[in-house]
Design an enzyme around this catalytic site. Structure first.
Site, PDB file in Angstrom:
ATOM      1  N   ASP A  46      -3.275  -0.257  -5.316  1.00 42.61           N
ATOM      2  CA  ASP A  46      -1.873   0.628  -6.606  1.00 42.61           C
ATOM      3  C   ASP A  46      -2.693   1.209  -6.866  1.00 42.61           C
ATOM      4  O   ASP A  46      -4.019   1.064  -6.977  1.00 42.61           O
ATOM      5  CB  ASP A  46      -1.264  -0.560  -6.572  1.00 42.61           C
ATOM      6  CG  ASP A  46      -0.027   0.233  -7.907  1.00 42.61           C
ATOM      7  OD1 ASP A  46       0.942   0.317  -7.456  1.00 42.61           O
ATOM      8  OD2 ASP A  46      -0.637   1.235  -8.762  1.00 42.61           O
TER       9      ASP A  46
HETATM   10  N1  DGT Z   1      -1.922  11.138   1.231  1.00 38.94           N
HETATM   11  C1  DGT Z   1      -2.230  10.732  -0.079  1.00 38.94           C
HETATM   12  N2  DGT Z   1      -1.078  10.006  -0.917  1.00 38.94           N
HETATM   13  C2  DGT Z   1      -1.994   9.392  -1.792  1.00 38.94           C
HETATM   14  C3  DGT Z   1      -2.677  10.365  -2.521  1.00 38.94           C
HETATM   15  N3  DGT Z   1      -3.068  10.305  -4.059  1.00 38.94           N
HETATM   16  C4  DGT Z   1      -2.148   8.792  -3.696  1.00 38.94           C
HETATM   17  N4  DGT Z   1      -1.535   8.485  -2.427  1.00 38.94           N
HETATM   18  C5  DGT Z   1      -0.428   7.716  -2.347  1.00 38.94           C
HETATM   19  C6  DGT Z   1      -1.445   6.048  -1.735  1.00 38.94           C
HETATM   20  C7  DGT Z   1       0.097   5.445  -2.100  1.00 38.94           C
HETATM   21  O1  DGT Z   1       1.364   5.094  -1.159  1.00 38.94           O
HETATM   22  C8  DGT Z   1       0.890   6.572  -3.653  1.00 38.94           C
HETATM   23  C9  DGT Z   1       0.641   5.546  -4.465  1.00 38.94           C
HETATM   24  O2  DGT Z   1       2.004   4.681  -4.781  1.00 38.94           O
HETATM   25  P1  DGT Z   1       1.342   3.115  -4.830  1.00 38.94           P
HETATM   26  O3  DGT Z   1       0.268   2.873  -5.208  1.00 38.94           O
HETATM   27  O4  DGT Z   1       2.125   2.262  -5.504  1.00 38.94           O
HETATM   28  O5  DGT Z   1       1.939   2.405  -3.239  1.00 38.94           O
HETATM   29  P2  DGT Z   1       3.142   2.849  -2.828  1.00 38.94           P
HETATM   30  O6  DGT Z   1       4.353   2.209  -3.559  1.00 38.94           O
HETATM   31  O7  DGT Z   1       2.810   3.868  -1.605  1.00 38.94           O
HETATM   32  O8  DGT Z   1       3.408   1.886  -1.494  1.00 38.94           O
HETATM   33  P3  DGT Z   1       3.198  -0.012  -2.052  1.00 38.94           P
HETATM   34  O9  DGT Z   1       3.491   0.288  -3.214  1.00 38.94           O
HETATM   35  O10 DGT Z   1       1.544  -0.421  -1.387  1.00 38.94           O
HETATM   36  O11 DGT Z   1       4.115  -1.064  -1.001  1.00 38.94           O
HETATM   37  O12 DGT Z   1       0.359   7.623  -3.472  1.00 38.94           O
HETATM   38  C10 DGT Z   1      -2.604  10.991  -2.027  1.00 38.94           C
HETATM   39  O13 DGT Z   1      -4.574  12.321  -2.613  1.00 38.94           O
HETATM   40  N5  DGT Z   1      -3.560  11.661  -0.426  1.00 38.94           N
END
Ligand code: DGT
Length: 184
Positions: free
Chosen positions: A70
Site C-alpha cells: 500500500d
Molecule cells: N505510475 C505511478 N503510480 C504510482 C505512483 N505513486 C503511486 N502510484 C500507484 C501505485 C498504486 O497502484 C497506487 C496506490 O494505491 P494503493 O496502494 O491503494 O494500490 P491500488 O489500489 O492501486 O492497488 P491494490 O490496493 O494493491 O490492489 O498508486 C507514481 O509515482 N507513479
C-alpha cells in the site's frame, strides 16, 4: 526465479516487478482500505497492507509466495490518497506543488518459510508545478488510480528539486529491498 503472486490490482506494481525481472501472477487481494480510520500515514499504510494480506490469505493458500503493498502520499501532515475526481486531483496536486512531499510504501511478502515487512519512505522537494502543465496533466486522466495523483516518473519528474529514497518506493513497491529474499 520462482513465480510469486502479486496480491494487488496495481498496474504500476506489475510494471515494477516486470522491470526487475520478477516472474509473477496478479490477483486482487480484495481489501477495502477505505474502511480504515487511521490518521498517521505510517500506521495507515501498514494496516492497509496487513488487511490486504489477511484478505488474500482468506481466499488463497501459500502454495505460491504472495506480495501485498500500500502507498500513501503526505504533504503538510495530510494523507493524500487517490483523487476522487479532477477537482480533488487539482487540490491534492496543488498541496504538493513547491512543497516537501513524503511517499510511504509498505509491502508484506509471505511464503511458507518467511515473512518480510518493509515500510519505506521517499521524500521529495518539488518545485512549483507550472499551471499549464498541471492543467494538461489533469486533462490527461493519468493521475487516476495513483496515490496523491502523483507520477514521480511522469508529470512530477521535471519538478524534482531534491529526492531522498528509492523511486520504486515512490511508485508503490520497494522492489530492490525485496529481491534478496525472493526464492531463486
Ligand atoms: N505510475 C505511478 N503510480 C504510482 C505512483 N505513486 C503511486 N502510484 C500507484 C501505485 C498504486 O497502484 C497506487 C496506490 O494505491 P494503493 O496502494 O491503494 O494500490 P491500488 O489500489 O492501486 O492497488 P491494490 O490496493 O494493491 O490492489 O498508486 C507514481 O509515482 N507513479
Amino acid at each position: 526465479m520462482q513465480t510469486i503472486v502479486l496480491g494487488s490490482s496495481s498496474i504500476t506494481r506489475a510494471e515494477l516487478l516486470t522491470k526487475f525481472g520478477v516472474p509473477f501472477i496478479q490477483r486482487d487481494a480484495g481489501f477495502d482500505e477505505e474502511s480504515l480510520r487511521i490518521a498517521d500515514p505510517a500506521h495507515f499504510v501498514y494496516h492497509a497492507t496487513k488487511g490486504k494480506m489477511q484478505s488474500y490469505l482468506e481466499q488463497y493458500d501459500l502454495e505460491m509466495p504472495v506480495l501485498c503493498a500500500d502507498t500513501v502520499v503526505t504533504a503538510n501532515g495530510q494523507i493524500l490518497r487517490k483523487a476522487k475526481d479532477k477537482t480533488d486531483a487539482k487540490r491534492i496536486l496543488e498541496a504538493q506543488s513547491g512543497n516537501t512531499v513524503s511517499i510511504l510504501s509498505c509491502m508484506i511478502y509471505k511464503s511458507k518459510t518467511i515473512e518480510l515487512i518493509d515500510l519505506s519512505t521517499t521524500d521529495y522537494l518539488f518545485l512549483p508545478f507550472e499551471p499549464k502543465a498541471l492543467q494538461d496533466y489533469l486533462e490527461s486522466d493519468e493521475w487516476k488510480g495513483k496515490a496523491g495523483a502523483c507520477m514521480v516518473e511522469g508529470f512530477c519528474k521535471s519538478y524534482i528539486k531534491e529526492v531522498v529514497g528509492l523511486e520504486s518506493t515512490a511508485m508503490g513497491l520497494s522492489v530492490e529491498k525485496l529481491l534478496p529474499f525472493l526464492p531463486q
